[in-house]
Design an enzyme around this catalytic site. Structure first.
Site, PDB file in Angstrom:
ATOM      1  N   ASP A  67      -5.272   4.178   9.321  1.00  0.00           N
ATOM      2  CA  ASP A  67      -4.502   3.022   9.797  1.00  0.00           C
ATOM      3  C   ASP A  67      -3.338   3.427  10.700  1.00  0.00           C
ATOM      4  OD1 ASP A  67      -3.115   4.242   7.730  1.00  0.00           O
ATOM      5  OD2 ASP A  67      -3.240   2.559   6.358  1.00  0.00           O
ATOM      6  N   ASN A 136       0.353  -2.314  -4.713  1.00  0.00           N
ATOM      7  CA  ASN A 136      -0.358  -3.571  -4.981  1.00  0.00           C
ATOM      8  C   ASN A 136      -1.875  -3.380  -4.941  1.00  0.00           C
ATOM      9  OD1 ASN A 136      -0.879  -3.244  -2.300  1.00  0.00           O
ATOM     10  ND2 ASN A 136       0.155  -5.103  -1.605  1.00  0.00           N
ATOM     11  N   HIS A 138      -3.551  -1.713  -2.514  1.00  0.00           N
ATOM     12  CA  HIS A 138      -4.187  -1.621  -1.195  1.00  0.00           C
ATOM     13  C   HIS A 138      -4.738  -0.231  -0.920  1.00  0.00           C
ATOM     14  CE1 HIS A 138      -0.035  -0.803   0.833  1.00  0.00           C
ATOM     15  NE2 HIS A 138      -0.705   0.314   0.847  1.00  0.00           N
ATOM     16  N   GLU A 143      -4.845  -5.192   2.363  1.00  0.00           N
ATOM     17  CA  GLU A 143      -3.974  -5.807   1.365  1.00  0.00           C
ATOM     18  C   GLU A 143      -4.766  -6.756   0.458  1.00  0.00           C
ATOM     19  OE1 GLU A 143      -1.065  -4.642   1.019  1.00  0.00           O
ATOM     20  OE2 GLU A 143       0.334  -5.140   2.625  1.00  0.00           O
TER      21      GLU A 143
HETATM   22  C1  GLP Z   1       0.794   3.141   3.021  1.00  0.00           C
HETATM   23  C2  GLP Z   1      -0.520   3.624   3.636  1.00  0.00           C
HETATM   24  C3  GLP Z   1      -1.577   3.825   2.579  1.00  0.00           C
HETATM   25  C4  GLP Z   1      -1.008   4.641   1.434  1.00  0.00           C
HETATM   26  C5  GLP Z   1       0.134   3.888   0.809  1.00  0.00           C
HETATM   27  C6  GLP Z   1       0.725   4.561  -0.398  1.00  0.00           C
HETATM   28  O1  GLP Z   1       0.801   1.777   2.817  1.00  0.00           O
HETATM   29  N1  GLP Z   1      -1.037   2.725   4.616  1.00  0.00           N
HETATM   30  O2  GLP Z   1      -2.714   4.474   3.151  1.00  0.00           O
HETATM   31  O3  GLP Z   1      -2.009   4.904   0.496  1.00  0.00           O
HETATM   32  O4  GLP Z   1       1.135   3.751   1.800  1.00  0.00           O
HETATM   33  O5  GLP Z   1       1.775   5.382  -0.021  1.00  0.00           O
HETATM   34  P1  GLP Z   1       2.440   6.473  -0.936  1.00  0.00           P
HETATM   35  O6  GLP Z   1       1.460   7.584  -1.011  1.00  0.00           O
HETATM   36  O7  GLP Z   1       3.678   6.857  -0.185  1.00  0.00           O
HETATM   37  O8  GLP Z   1       2.716   5.845  -2.252  1.00  0.00           O
END
Ligand code: GLP
Length: 243
Positions: A67, A136, A138, A143
């Site tokens: 993304d 959440n 995702h 989402e």
């Molecule tokens: C962002 C990314 C996701 C990732 C998520 C969790 O939203 N788009 O791909 O999995 O963060 O992040 P973290 O690993 O910092 O908890």
């Protein structure tokens, strides 16, 4: 679904890096689906160490990231392209021309998404997709919704995701409100989906996603149906699961 329990973040990172390294050793010209967020940083450091020690080469690897924020340029230090360059690509021998991240500067969302799906198709899909888990539920930036988005799509980020990601930005208002994300189809068709999760804050959503109902309200729950899904999570993240 396979669950590999790690002691802590370090152990999760080491196990995750070993798993990805095994994929690259087995198929040097593989397509890796890569992820951002704080979770995979330790695994990326381990992979860079394996490259430096001469144990691993990424010279033939292609990478396709999950993304990108809409509106951020590759040289913006909050963009996911910048993140990947800084946390992995510049430390290994991957050919930067074979690393793909959605084009955050493309204003035409339909074009940005179609172009990215064409890149996925041109490479025959993904061998190993690395994933983190949003608070959440995702995956990528898919989402909670009333359906699973199939292809690459433009997402309005939820207030909770904007809040969670605001820790990387100077202010809440400067966090982009939209992102382009790979859809659920490419993730589900990957030869292997590997998720890394760490920390107590994720324990509830880990339980919900992997022992609860399969629902687009918890996007990661779809991975229960993946043919080869591996979850590497530390004790804290698994603390609400009955293994
Ligand atoms: C962002 C990314 C996701 C990732 C998520 C969790 O939203 N788009 O791909 O999995 O963060 O992040 P973290 O690993 O910092 O908890």
């Amino acid at each position: 679904m396979r669950i590999i329990q790690a002691k802590n973040y370090e152990d999760m990172s080491r196990k995750g890096a070993d798993f990805i390294a095994a994929q690259v050793l087995l198929k040097p010209n593989c397509v890796l689906g890569l992820a951002t967020g704080s979770t995979p940083v330790g695994a990326y450091q381990r992979l860079a160490e394996k490259y430096r020690s001469g144990d691993l080469s990424f010279a033939q690897v292609t990478s396709i990231n999950l993304d990108e924020y809409v509106g951020l340029s590759p040289d913006n230090d909050q963009s996911y392209r910048y993140f990947m360059n800084e946390n992995l690509f510049r430390h290994i021998d991957i050919d930067i021309a074979r690393t793909f991240v959605p084009n955050g500067l493309e204003k035409n969302a339909e074009k940005a998404c179609t172009d990215y799906d064409a890149i996925l198709a041109a490479h025959g899909g993904i061998d190993l997709q690395l994933l983190g888990l949003g608070l959440n539920g995702h995956i990528g930036f898919n989402e909670p919704a009333d359906h699973f988005p199939c292809g690459t799509n433009c997402v309005d980020l939820t207030p909770s995701t904007i809040e969670a990601n605001s820790r990387f930005f100077p202010t809440y208002d400067s966090v982009p409100k939209q992102a382009y994300t790979m859809g659920v189809q490419a993730i589900m068709q990957a030869g292997c989906a590997l998720m890394l999760v760490s920390g107590k804050a994720k324990a509830g959503i880990v339980r919900q996603a992997f022992t609860g109902a399969i629902t687009p309200q918890v996007p990661a729950s779809v991975l229960q149906l993946h043919k080869n899904f591996v979850l590497i999570a530390d004790e804290d993240a698994l603390s609400e699961m009955k293994l």
